[in-house]
Structure formats: C-alpha cells, structure tokens
Design an enzyme around this catalytic site. Sequence first.
Site, PDB file in Angstrom:
ATOM      1  N   ASN A 124      33.220  34.626  44.001  1.00 51.91           N
ATOM      2  CA  ASN A 124      32.840  35.517  42.872  1.00 51.91           C
ATOM      3  C   ASN A 124      32.415  36.613  43.597  1.00 51.91           C
ATOM      4  O   ASN A 124      31.394  36.389  44.244  1.00 51.91           O
ATOM      5  CB  ASN A 124      31.642  34.645  42.111  1.00 51.91           C
ATOM      6  CG  ASN A 124      30.798  35.486  41.152  1.00 51.91           C
ATOM      7  OD1 ASN A 124      31.160  36.467  40.798  1.00 51.91           O
ATOM      8  ND2 ASN A 124      29.620  34.997  40.764  1.00 51.91           N
ATOM      9  N   TRP A 125      32.818  37.733  43.358  1.00 49.94           N
ATOM     10  CA  TRP A 125      32.848  39.092  43.914  1.00 49.94           C
ATOM     11  C   TRP A 125      31.392  39.846  43.285  1.00 49.94           C
ATOM     12  O   TRP A 125      31.286  40.729  43.956  1.00 49.94           O
ATOM     13  CB  TRP A 125      34.023  39.747  44.082  1.00 49.94           C
ATOM     14  CG  TRP A 125      35.173  39.025  44.843  1.00 49.94           C
ATOM     15  CD1 TRP A 125      35.309  38.079  45.327  1.00 49.94           C
ATOM     16  CD2 TRP A 125      36.426  39.643  45.159  1.00 49.94           C
ATOM     17  NE1 TRP A 125      36.228  37.709  46.147  1.00 49.94           N
ATOM     18  CE2 TRP A 125      37.192  38.721  45.871  1.00 49.94           C
ATOM     19  CE3 TRP A 125      37.040  40.891  44.918  1.00 49.94           C
ATOM     20  CZ2 TRP A 125      38.389  38.865  46.502  1.00 49.94           C
ATOM     21  CZ3 TRP A 125      38.419  41.222  45.289  1.00 49.94           C
ATOM     22  CH2 TRP A 125      38.986  40.270  46.041  1.00 49.94           C
ATOM     23  N   LYS A 126      31.140  39.292  42.154  1.00 46.97           N
ATOM     24  CA  LYS A 126      30.257  39.986  41.477  1.00 46.97           C
ATOM     25  C   LYS A 126      30.651  41.605  41.425  1.00 46.97           C
ATOM     26  O   LYS A 126      31.786  41.661  41.016  1.00 46.97           O
ATOM     27  CB  LYS A 126      28.547  39.793  41.954  1.00 46.97           C
ATOM     28  CG  LYS A 126      28.526  38.314  42.410  1.00 46.97           C
ATOM     29  CD  LYS A 126      27.283  38.098  42.609  1.00 46.97           C
ATOM     30  CE  LYS A 126      26.930  36.451  43.139  1.00 46.97           C
ATOM     31  NZ  LYS A 126      25.597  36.087  43.188  1.00 46.97           N
ATOM     32  N   HIS A 184      27.604  32.754  33.721  1.00 49.60           N
ATOM     33  CA  HIS A 184      26.924  32.807  35.123  1.00 49.60           C
ATOM     34  C   HIS A 184      25.396  33.220  35.028  1.00 49.60           C
ATOM     35  O   HIS A 184      25.161  33.966  34.179  1.00 49.60           O
ATOM     36  CB  HIS A 184      27.725  33.821  36.029  1.00 49.60           C
ATOM     37  CG  HIS A 184      26.928  34.047  37.429  1.00 49.60           C
ATOM     38  ND1 HIS A 184      25.896  34.598  37.746  1.00 49.60           N
ATOM     39  CD2 HIS A 184      27.514  33.384  38.549  1.00 49.60           C
ATOM     40  CE1 HIS A 184      25.682  34.542  39.095  1.00 49.60           C
ATOM     41  NE2 HIS A 184      26.671  33.605  39.591  1.00 49.60           N
ATOM     42  N   GLU A 230      23.528  35.196  36.382  1.00 45.70           N
ATOM     43  CA  GLU A 230      23.387  36.608  36.125  1.00 45.70           C
ATOM     44  C   GLU A 230      23.754  37.242  34.912  1.00 45.70           C
ATOM     45  O   GLU A 230      22.874  38.162  34.363  1.00 45.70           O
ATOM     46  CB  GLU A 230      23.751  37.471  37.261  1.00 45.70           C
ATOM     47  CG  GLU A 230      23.266  37.215  38.664  1.00 45.70           C
ATOM     48  CD  GLU A 230      24.337  37.238  39.834  1.00 45.70           C
ATOM     49  OE1 GLU A 230      25.497  37.721  39.632  1.00 45.70           O
ATOM     50  OE2 GLU A 230      23.886  36.742  40.795  1.00 45.70           O
ATOM     51  N   GLU A 285      24.781  25.715  39.745  1.00 43.05           N
ATOM     52  CA  GLU A 285      24.297  26.543  40.512  1.00 43.05           C
ATOM     53  C   GLU A 285      22.767  26.802  40.044  1.00 43.05           C
ATOM     54  O   GLU A 285      22.457  27.472  39.258  1.00 43.05           O
ATOM     55  CB  GLU A 285      24.909  28.010  40.236  1.00 43.05           C
ATOM     56  CG  GLU A 285      26.316  28.060  40.515  1.00 43.05           C
ATOM     57  CD  GLU A 285      26.659  29.284  40.526  1.00 43.05           C
ATOM     58  OE1 GLU A 285      27.407  29.953  41.805  1.00 43.05           O
ATOM     59  OE2 GLU A 285      26.779  30.217  39.807  1.00 43.05           O
ATOM     60  N   GLY A 328      21.885  33.636  46.266  1.00 46.69           N
ATOM     61  CA  GLY A 328      21.848  34.666  46.866  1.00 46.69           C
ATOM     62  C   GLY A 328      20.353  34.978  47.481  1.00 46.69           C
ATOM     63  O   GLY A 328      20.009  35.676  47.970  1.00 46.69           O
ATOM     64  N   SER A 356      24.209  30.088  47.439  1.00 47.83           N
ATOM     65  CA  SER A 356      23.979  30.274  49.101  1.00 47.83           C
ATOM     66  C   SER A 356      24.907  29.294  50.006  1.00 47.83           C
ATOM     67  O   SER A 356      24.565  28.787  51.026  1.00 47.83           O
ATOM     68  CB  SER A 356      22.589  30.142  49.551  1.00 47.83           C
ATOM     69  OG  SER A 356      21.871  30.966  48.860  1.00 47.83           O
ATOM     70  N   GLY A 370      29.136  33.105  46.180  1.00 50.75           N
ATOM     71  CA  GLY A 370      29.270  34.745  45.957  1.00 50.75           C
ATOM     72  C   GLY A 370      29.145  35.437  47.343  1.00 50.75           C
ATOM     73  O   GLY A 370      30.302  35.726  47.847  1.00 50.75           O
ATOM     74  N   GLY A 371      28.049  35.717  47.966  1.00 49.48           N
ATOM     75  CA  GLY A 371      28.079  36.552  49.103  1.00 49.48           C
ATOM     76  C   GLY A 371      29.169  36.401  50.036  1.00 49.48           C
ATOM     77  O   GLY A 371      29.779  37.122  50.832  1.00 49.48           O
TER      78      GLY A 371
HETATM   79  P1  PGA Z   1      25.630  33.174  46.670  1.00 50.66           P
HETATM   80  O1  PGA Z   1      26.001  33.142  44.988  1.00 50.66           O
HETATM   81  O2  PGA Z   1      26.813  32.428  47.204  1.00 50.66           O
HETATM   82  O3  PGA Z   1      25.684  34.543  46.993  1.00 50.66           O
HETATM   83  O4  PGA Z   1      24.618  32.394  46.603  1.00 50.66           O
HETATM   84  C1  PGA Z   1      26.501  32.286  44.174  1.00 50.66           C
HETATM   85  C2  PGA Z   1      26.915  32.794  42.786  1.00 50.66           C
HETATM   86  O5  PGA Z   1      26.342  33.513  42.296  1.00 50.66           O
HETATM   87  O6  PGA Z   1      27.962  32.348  42.184  1.00 50.66           O
END
Ligand code: PGA
Length: 253
Positions: free
Chosen positions: A10-12, A96, A98, A168, A174, A211, A232-233
Amino acid sequence: MAERHLLIGNWKMNLGPTQAREFASTLAHRIPALTRTDVWVCPPTISLSAVCDELRRSSISVGAQNVHWAKSGAYTGETSPDFLKDIGITFSLLGHSERRTYFGETSETVAMRTESALAEGITAVVCIGETEQERMAGATQKVLQEQLEPVFKRIEATTALRLVLAYEPVWAIGTGKVASLEDIAATHQFIRGLWTNRGYQCQPTILYGGSVNPQNFREILGIKEVDGALVGGASIKLDQWLDLIAIAEATGI
Ligand code: PGA
C-alpha cells in the site's frame, strides 16, 4: 488457508506518476520469478495508469486504494469501478483505517463499496482493525465483528471467493509496534470463525498488516492462520520490498 502467499504493498499518498513509474520499472526488472507468492501493489489513484503501463508484462497486479459504489455521477473526488477496470485494475483496498479515521468512512460505506467492487469483478481487500483504546478496553473482537457484519450482509457466497480480509491493528500501522504472534494467531482465528459462521464455503484469505518489515515478517508468515501481509512503509523501499517477497517465496505454505 490460501494456497499461495499474498503480499500487498500500500503506497498510500506516496510516489506521484513520475516516481511511481520509475519505482515500478525497477521493481519489474528486479522481482524474481514467483512460485508461491502473489505480489500486488496499490499506488495512489493518479499514478495507477503509469504503474499499470510499467507492470503490464510482469507478474505483479495493480490495485486501487479505494473504489466508489456508483459507476458514475455527482461524487466529486471519487473513482468508479468502471474507470479502474478501464485501465486494467483488478483489485482495490477498502476501509483502510486511514480512510475510516481521516475521511469519515464507516463500516456501512465500506460495505457498499465492497459490494460494488465485487459485483464489477474487482477483488476487494477489506481492512479491519481496532484502535489502541479499543484494545485496552478489551473490545477488539466486538469492533472487528461490527466492521465485518455490514460487509458480510451484502456479500453472497458466490462473490465471497474474491473477498480478501486484512487485519491491521490501527495502533500497529506506521508505528513500528507489532501485535504479538499469539495475538495475531488468535485474532485471525476469530476472523476465520466469523467467516465460517456466515456460511461461506470457501476459505478466506486473511492478511496481517501493521509495521511489517523484513525483520518480523518471517515469524508472522510462519503463523498458520496468516496468508500474507498488507505492507505500507516497507513496500516503497525497494530493497525491503524485495526482501519481503524473498521471505514469502522461501516460506512454506
Ligand atoms: P505500515 O502500513 O506497514 O507502514 O505499518 C500498513 C498499512 O497501512 O497498510
């Protein structure tokens, strides 16, 4: 349990069209042949076309970070499932945390989006998870159930095949904090139980997210209830992403 691992990046809101194209091009050159892992990436909407172009001849699937329930109309800022299909998109994230936290997404709107995506042939990756406060209050299972119920109500057994769930914990996204292996296993078992109670015959694909990195992934993927990860990251750091893919390839199903 699924027959292959699934790793979703997930590149956000990172990597605009130019950077995304470069990243995708390098990834396509460096990714190894995959034998037991499906690798999917979710660039921002504006970068989708560029990434689809770059990855068209690769084994990597490209997905959106959200999809609207309507095919067209007065929904400023939203993306129709038809528009996604037009450029070759095969899946989308939905709900998600967010989206839920910053953009008022509710479990009901997530369910509407999910129903529409599946009806249009787009695989839906529905994200669920509890906040730290909810966890402290012992409400994790209740929260997950409330998030899933509206989705389950709208999804028939025939389309459930193309539904993926991503657990998640919000407090792990994050932050560098990861749920314990015991908690991940227990929560995935709980989610599998909800799925079975709904009467779906197929087995769900359930990912862990929050994470995930090359240091902790091997152990997480070693949990038998876990089919893969939503990352994500570490998915936009090329070396880490390739390490995660290598770990998935080296880990037995
Ligand atoms: P993260 O994000 O790996 O940076 O914790 C995961 C996500 O938001 O799907």
